[in-house]
Design a protein around this motif. Structure first.
Motif, mmCIF file in Angstrom:
data_model
loop_
_atom_site.group_PDB
_atom_site.id
_atom_site.type_symbol
_atom_site.label_atom_id
_atom_site.label_comp_id
_atom_site.label_asym_id
_atom_site.label_seq_id
_atom_site.Cartn_x
_atom_site.Cartn_y
_atom_site.Cartn_z
ATOM 1 N N GLY A 25 -16.023 -0.335 3.438
ATOM 2 C CA GLY A 25 -15.348 0.288 4.564
ATOM 3 C C GLY A 25 -14.121 1.022 4.056
ATOM 4 O O GLY A 25 -13.776 0.940 2.877
ATOM 5 N N SER A 26 -13.432 1.725 4.950
ATOM 6 C CA SER A 26 -12.226 2.434 4.530
ATOM 7 C C SER A 26 -11.241 2.562 5.680
ATOM 8 O O SER A 26 -11.607 2.441 6.846
ATOM 9 C CB SER A 26 -12.571 3.821 3.986
ATOM 10 O OG SER A 26 -13.042 4.653 5.023
ATOM 11 N N PHE A 27 -9.992 2.810 5.330
ATOM 12 C CA PHE A 27 -8.934 3.120 6.288
ATOM 13 C C PHE A 27 -7.907 3.975 5.549
ATOM 14 O O PHE A 27 -7.874 3.994 4.318
ATOM 15 C CB PHE A 27 -8.278 1.850 6.857
ATOM 16 C CG PHE A 27 -7.570 1.009 5.822
ATOM 17 C CD1 PHE A 27 -6.226 1.224 5.520
ATOM 18 C CD2 PHE A 27 -8.245 0.008 5.148
ATOM 19 C CE1 PHE A 27 -5.578 0.449 4.568
ATOM 20 C CE2 PHE A 27 -7.612 -0.769 4.186
ATOM 21 C CZ PHE A 27 -6.269 -0.551 3.897
ATOM 22 N N THR A 28 -7.078 4.686 6.302
ATOM 23 C CA THR A 28 -6.025 5.510 5.718
ATOM 24 C C THR A 28 -4.688 5.041 6.254
ATOM 25 O O THR A 28 -4.510 4.917 7.475
ATOM 26 C CB THR A 28 -6.238 7.001 6.044
ATOM 27 O OG1 THR A 28 -7.514 7.397 5.525
ATOM 28 C CG2 THR A 28 -5.153 7.863 5.421
ATOM 29 N N THR A 29 -3.764 4.762 5.351
ATOM 30 C CA THR A 29 -2.434 4.325 5.761
ATOM 31 C C THR A 29 -1.711 5.484 6.446
ATOM 32 O O THR A 29 -2.012 6.652 6.221
ATOM 33 C CB THR A 29 -1.611 3.844 4.551
ATOM 34 O OG1 THR A 29 -1.644 4.841 3.532
ATOM 35 C CG2 THR A 29 -2.143 2.529 4.009
ATOM 36 N N THR A 30 -0.774 5.136 7.309
ATOM 37 C CA THR A 30 -0.043 6.146 8.071
ATOM 38 C C THR A 30 0.993 6.841 7.186
ATOM 39 O O THR A 30 1.334 6.356 6.111
ATOM 40 C CB THR A 30 0.661 5.515 9.285
ATOM 41 O OG1 THR A 30 1.563 4.509 8.816
ATOM 42 C CG2 THR A 30 -0.346 4.904 10.247
ATOM 43 N N ALA A 31 1.498 7.960 7.678
ATOM 44 C CA ALA A 31 2.521 8.711 6.953
ATOM 45 C C ALA A 31 3.855 7.989 7.038
ATOM 46 O O ALA A 31 4.124 7.260 7.995
ATOM 47 C CB ALA A 31 2.650 10.114 7.531
ATOM 48 N N THR A 73 -6.032 6.861 1.412
ATOM 49 C CA THR A 73 -7.271 6.228 1.861
ATOM 50 C C THR A 73 -7.587 5.060 0.942
ATOM 51 O O THR A 73 -7.597 5.208 -0.287
ATOM 52 C CB THR A 73 -8.433 7.235 1.866
ATOM 53 O OG1 THR A 73 -8.102 8.295 2.774
ATOM 54 C CG2 THR A 73 -9.738 6.573 2.308
ATOM 55 N N TYR A 74 -7.829 3.905 1.550
ATOM 56 C CA TYR A 74 -8.207 2.694 0.819
ATOM 57 C C TYR A 74 -9.637 2.315 1.201
ATOM 58 O O TYR A 74 -10.027 2.451 2.356
ATOM 59 C CB TYR A 74 -7.267 1.528 1.159
ATOM 60 C CG TYR A 74 -5.927 1.658 0.483
ATOM 61 C CD1 TYR A 74 -5.711 1.096 -0.772
ATOM 62 C CD2 TYR A 74 -4.896 2.370 1.077
ATOM 63 C CE1 TYR A 74 -4.488 1.235 -1.409
ATOM 64 C CE2 TYR A 74 -3.677 2.515 0.447
ATOM 65 C CZ TYR A 74 -3.478 1.942 -0.798
ATOM 66 O OH TYR A 74 -2.274 2.084 -1.431
ATOM 67 N N LEU A 108 0.832 -1.196 0.000
ATOM 68 C CA LEU A 108 0.000 0.000 0.000
ATOM 69 C C LEU A 108 0.873 1.255 0.000
ATOM 70 O O LEU A 108 2.065 1.193 0.280
ATOM 71 C CB LEU A 108 -0.929 -0.010 1.224
ATOM 72 C CG LEU A 108 -1.790 -1.268 1.407
ATOM 73 C CD1 LEU A 108 -2.619 -1.157 2.672
ATOM 74 C CD2 LEU A 108 -2.654 -1.515 0.195
ATOM 75 N N VAL A 109 0.274 2.394 -0.306
ATOM 76 C CA VAL A 109 0.978 3.673 -0.372
ATOM 77 C C VAL A 109 0.675 4.475 0.893
ATOM 78 O O VAL A 109 -0.472 4.543 1.335
ATOM 79 C CB VAL A 109 0.534 4.457 -1.633
ATOM 80 C CG1 VAL A 109 1.201 5.815 -1.693
ATOM 81 C CG2 VAL A 109 0.835 3.654 -2.893
#
Length: 170
Positions: free
Chosen positions: A121-127, A101-102, A96-97
């Protein structure tokens, strides 16, 4: 009654055809109900991976569709699956990048082929971790009788601290 003649069953006790089978003595109702999906969550989200978990009320396979656009198009979305029949599902997503947001949909299929899908559903990968110190430029000192104003510019947001003293050894 004649010898070796089948027993006579009164009409009130005659069962309709197909109710009883010779194999085990009874028929089984085919499974036509899809698994019930619950407890969906994105866990262990990092800058390039996440784990999607959920439960089903019966043994079923695990599949996650995912992508960066919504609504998610299951025909073109990336997909990870596991055909093991379980009730506690866990699918890892990798590659993932960071800070993205995925969107995802989980799907489970029972052994009879009944399929259930979740809502999106969704989640956002961390920085990505910042491991580079800020660079300092345009520094200036404006001395006064009992004070001085020291200023500088950094190439990114940063906190500030000045160490000073009366000798050059500081």
């Amino acid at each position: 009654l004649k010898k070796n003649a089948p027993p006579v069953v009164p009409p009130c006790q005659v069962l309709p055809p197909g109710i009883l089978k010779k194999v085990s003595g009874a028929t089984s109702t085919p499974d036509t109900i899809a698994p019930v999906i619950s407890g969906i969550a994105a866990q262990n989200v990092s800058m390039n991976s996440a784990t999607i978990v959920w439960a089903t009320n019966e043994l079923a396979t695990s599949k996650v569709y995912y992508g960066t656009s919504t609504p998610l198009n299951l025909g073109t979305a990336s997909m990870v699956m596991d055909n093991t029949l379980v009730t506690s599902h866990s699918i890892g997503l990798s590659g993932l990048v960071a800070t993205t947001t995925y969107y995802y949909v989980v799907e489970s299929r029972d052994s009879a082929g009944n399929t259930a899908s979740s809502a999106e559903g969704s989640f956002t990968t961390t920085a990505q971790a910042d491991v580079t110190a800020p660079s300092i430029s345009s520094h200036s000192v404006v001395p006064a009788t009992s004070s001085a104003v020291i200023s500088w510019v950094t190439n990114e947001a940063a906190d500030s601290q000045i160490f000073y003293g009366t000798s050059t050894a500081y």
